[in-house]
Design a protein around this motif. Structure first.
Motif, PDB file in Angstrom:
ATOM      1  N   ALA A  95       0.615  -1.404  -0.502  1.00  0.00           N
ATOM      2  CA  ALA A  95      -0.194   0.114   0.408  1.00  0.00           C
ATOM      3  C   ALA A  95       0.690   1.524  -0.338  1.00  0.00           C
ATOM      4  O   ALA A  95       0.260   1.610  -1.001  1.00  0.00           O
ATOM      5  CB  ALA A  95      -0.692  -0.118   1.176  1.00  0.00           C
ATOM      6  N   GLY A  96       2.204   1.193   0.822  1.00  0.00           N
ATOM      7  CA  GLY A  96       3.221   2.285   0.724  1.00  0.00           C
ATOM      8  C   GLY A  96       3.696   2.693  -0.449  1.00  0.00           C
ATOM      9  O   GLY A  96       4.261   3.521  -0.674  1.00  0.00           O
ATOM     10  N   MET A  97       4.341   1.977  -0.727  1.00  0.00           N
ATOM     11  CA  MET A  97       5.264   1.885  -2.032  1.00  0.00           C
ATOM     12  C   MET A  97       4.527   1.220  -3.069  1.00  0.00           C
ATOM     13  O   MET A  97       4.570   1.829  -4.369  1.00  0.00           O
ATOM     14  CB  MET A  97       6.700   1.562  -1.612  1.00  0.00           C
ATOM     15  CG  MET A  97       7.390   2.788  -0.469  1.00  0.00           C
ATOM     16  SD  MET A  97       7.746   3.985  -0.545  1.00  0.00           S
ATOM     17  CE  MET A  97       8.048   4.492   0.945  1.00  0.00           C
ATOM     18  N   SER A 235     -10.857  -6.151  -3.310  1.00  0.00           N
ATOM     19  CA  SER A 235     -11.117  -5.142  -2.288  1.00  0.00           C
ATOM     20  C   SER A 235     -12.710  -5.662  -1.580  1.00  0.00           C
ATOM     21  O   SER A 235     -12.900  -5.947  -0.213  1.00  0.00           O
ATOM     22  CB  SER A 235     -11.441  -3.750  -2.402  1.00  0.00           C
ATOM     23  OG  SER A 235     -11.729  -3.063  -1.195  1.00  0.00           O
ATOM     24  N   VAL A 236     -13.674  -6.248  -2.285  1.00  0.00           N
ATOM     25  CA  VAL A 236     -15.157  -6.980  -1.807  1.00  0.00           C
ATOM     26  C   VAL A 236     -14.619  -7.952  -1.040  1.00  0.00           C
ATOM     27  O   VAL A 236     -15.284  -8.264  -0.096  1.00  0.00           O
ATOM     28  CB  VAL A 236     -15.192  -7.045  -3.479  1.00  0.00           C
ATOM     29  CG1 VAL A 236     -16.870  -8.367  -2.815  1.00  0.00           C
ATOM     30  CG2 VAL A 236     -15.976  -5.856  -3.648  1.00  0.00           C
ATOM     31  N   LEU A 237     -13.586  -8.583  -1.397  1.00  0.00           N
ATOM     32  CA  LEU A 237     -13.278 -10.049  -0.274  1.00  0.00           C
ATOM     33  C   LEU A 237     -12.514 -10.021   0.403  1.00  0.00           C
ATOM     34  O   LEU A 237     -13.193 -10.466   1.419  1.00  0.00           O
ATOM     35  CB  LEU A 237     -12.267 -10.852  -1.216  1.00  0.00           C
ATOM     36  CG  LEU A 237     -12.469 -11.396  -2.221  1.00  0.00           C
ATOM     37  CD1 LEU A 237     -11.096 -12.496  -3.845  1.00  0.00           C
ATOM     38  CD2 LEU A 237     -13.739 -12.334  -2.093  1.00  0.00           C
ATOM     39  N   SER A 411      -6.519  -0.952  -1.975  1.00  0.00           N
ATOM     40  CA  SER A 411      -5.999  -0.386  -0.421  1.00  0.00           C
ATOM     41  C   SER A 411      -7.112   0.503  -0.303  1.00  0.00           C
ATOM     42  O   SER A 411      -7.595   1.105   1.020  1.00  0.00           O
ATOM     43  CB  SER A 411      -5.002  -0.072   0.257  1.00  0.00           C
ATOM     44  OG  SER A 411      -4.386  -0.229  -0.722  1.00  0.00           O
ATOM     45  N   GLY A 412      -7.331   1.593  -1.754  1.00  0.00           N
ATOM     46  CA  GLY A 412      -7.574   2.807  -0.945  1.00  0.00           C
ATOM     47  C   GLY A 412      -8.833   2.774  -1.269  1.00  0.00           C
ATOM     48  O   GLY A 412      -9.454   3.473  -1.174  1.00  0.00           O
TER      49      GLY A 412
END
Length: 491
Positions: A95-97, A235-237, A411-412
């Motif tokens: 998520a970060g990089m 994301s839904v999972l 993640s967004g």
């Protein structure tokens, strides 16, 4: 209708209005809009650049203090950690990089080698890696970690909904709180659109080395639909079945690519450069962070590189911080500091050492001409062409580009859904699907503008919007740190 519900709708309304105005201006007055964005972006870096440097340094110091003092034993919540250490690291790193380490793996170290920022006794190759470490190291992760820790304290210890308005004083005006939540949504959406736009462009450039096809917006549509389909499904999972699995896959494949390149290099030289550059980075961290004396590379370099990076990381910090906080329940403050500050930084340092050191050797041995490494979009592809099985490694890079884009987007979407679903830690799938559709349409819109107006450098301009939205978060970080200290002194 309760107050939190009303605030959520107001925040969404503010973000929607601003986004709509931005899109309309981009379509109706593209030249004027992009020129204005560029000017404001440079102005912020010019006026507040030194403030960003000081802030970044102080945040790293604050995180180290939290990690070393007894306060570090406190936990987020009372349960045990929900995720194992390596899955936790994989999710926060993705998520970060994410795709950034592919985007800059070769181009940035080579640029620093050919355009050494400082005139010191340090050799050009070590200086190149040291400055790359500086931009991708402790300060970047310090911004993420401070938001993650304080937001985690807010939602797990103080039992507040996941809204950034909770980071400021309860006596603050309601309009300020609503605006802050709306601004966070705005920054998250722009960050997603920026990542998707740049990522899809890199995928296209990389794919053209394998398949000969002409530039077409239909190809762009196909690629972006693939990314959004998998991101929405992930994301839904949910965290366990979707985001965690994709993140683990990304890190596993990234490690295999790293090993593949490493075993074809001069391993001892790579290790020597890694250790030397790391040690030099530790020694020079304070003067580099504050641009003191001979460690001041000049206003032009700082504006183009360091100020830009600090603003970029700051703009991503609230969204990334919310996500890291959400997956960090049960961990101590100390675990969060060392886990999300040191481990990802050192992993990035070794990554850049392997790819950057090898690319520098290619230049020194006249294997590759310097200008072929100028573009961040295709520098990695050119680099991998010099090794065994270039087509196979290129396929791996394409899979990773898709994988990291999917984790950044899923993640967004997850975080945006938390914001819109009244701060719930497990938002409804309907919110995820709606945000996915909205971000898809917005990304297609900006990519279309970039396709029909290539002279405006739209993709770069969109990313510079993040520099503009970083300023309020820079100020917010100071406020929330003081509030965090007061809350922990009372307890």
């Amino acid at each position: 209708m309760n107050k939190n519900l009303i605030k959520s709708y107001k925040s969404l309304l503010i973000a929607s209005v601003v986004l709509t105005l931005c899109v309309c201006c981009s379509f109706l007055y593209p030249n004027l809009t992009f020129q204005y964005i560029e000017k404001v972006s440079v102005w912020i870096r010019d006026i507040f650049g030194q403030f960003y440097l000081i802030l970044g340094f102080l945040i790293v110091v604050f995180m180290l203090v939290v990690g070393l003092l007894p306060i570090g034993r406190k936990r987020l919540g009372s349960s045990k950690p929900v995720y194992g250490f390596w899955s936790w690291i994989a999710m926060l790193y993705s998520a970060g990089m994410g795709a950034g380490i592919l985007f800059r793996a070769v181009q940035e170290p080579v640029f620093m080698y050919l355009n050494s920022p400082l005139k010191t006794q340090t050799s050009a190759d070590i200086m190149a890696l040291e400055y790359t470490f500086f931009h991708w190291g402790f300060t970047a992760w310090g911004f993420y970690t401070v938001f993650a820790l304080i937001i985690g304290h807010l939602i797990f210890n103080l039992k507040q909904p996941v809204q950034l308005s909770g980071l400021i004083s309860k006596s603050s005006p309601g309009l300020l709180k609503v605006s802050l939540n709306g601004f966070t949504i705005l920054a998250t959406v722009i960050g997603i659109v920026s990542a998707i736009a740049l990522g899809v462009k890199q995928i296209e450039d990389s794919a053209q080395l394998l398949i000969d096809f002409s530039d077409s917006f239909y190809v762009t549509i196909l690629l972006i639909m693939i990314v959004f389909t998998f991101s929405t499904a992930s994301s839904v999972l949910g965290l366990d079945k979707g985001i965690k699995q994709v993140s683990n896959f990304n890190i596993m494949l990234t490690t295999l690519l790293l090993i593949f390149v490493l075993i074809q290099c001069d391993i001892l030289e790579v290790l020597e450069r890694f250790i030397s550059s790391f040690w030099q980075y530790i020694k020079d961290f304070i003067p580099m962070s504050l641009a003191l004396g001979k460690y001041n590379p000049g206003k032009t370099f700082l504006t183009d590189w360091t100020y830009y990076y600090w603003a970029f990381w700051l703009a991503w910090a609230p969204f990334t911080g919310v996500f890291i906080a959400r997956i960090s329940r049960g961990r101590s403050y100390r675990q969060i500091v060392w886990g999300s500050l040191l481990v990802p930084s050192i992993a990035s340092f070794f990554w850049f050492s392997v790819f950057g050191s090898s690319a520098i050797d290619m230049l020194n041995q006249d294997i590759v001409e310097p200008e072929k490494f100028n573009s961040a979009f295709d520098a990695l592809s050119v680099f991998l062409q010099q090794f065994l099985w270039p087509n196979l490694s290129q396929i791996v890079v394409l899979i990773l580009l898709f994988g990291f884009l999917i984790t950044s987007l899923d993640s967004g979407i997850f975080v945006l859904s938390i914001f819109s679903d009244h701060g719930k830690q497990n938002p409804q799938n309907s919110h995820k699907i709606l945000w996915a559709i909205f971000c898809l349409l917005l990304s297609l819109g900006f990519l279309y503008i970039g396709f029909i107006l290539p002279e405006n450098n739209v993709l770069s301009t969109v990313s510079k919007v993040l520099v503009i939205v970083s300023l309020p978060f820079a100020i917010l970080s100071i406020v929330m740190i003081f509030n965090f200290i007061k809350q922990n002194l009372k307890s």
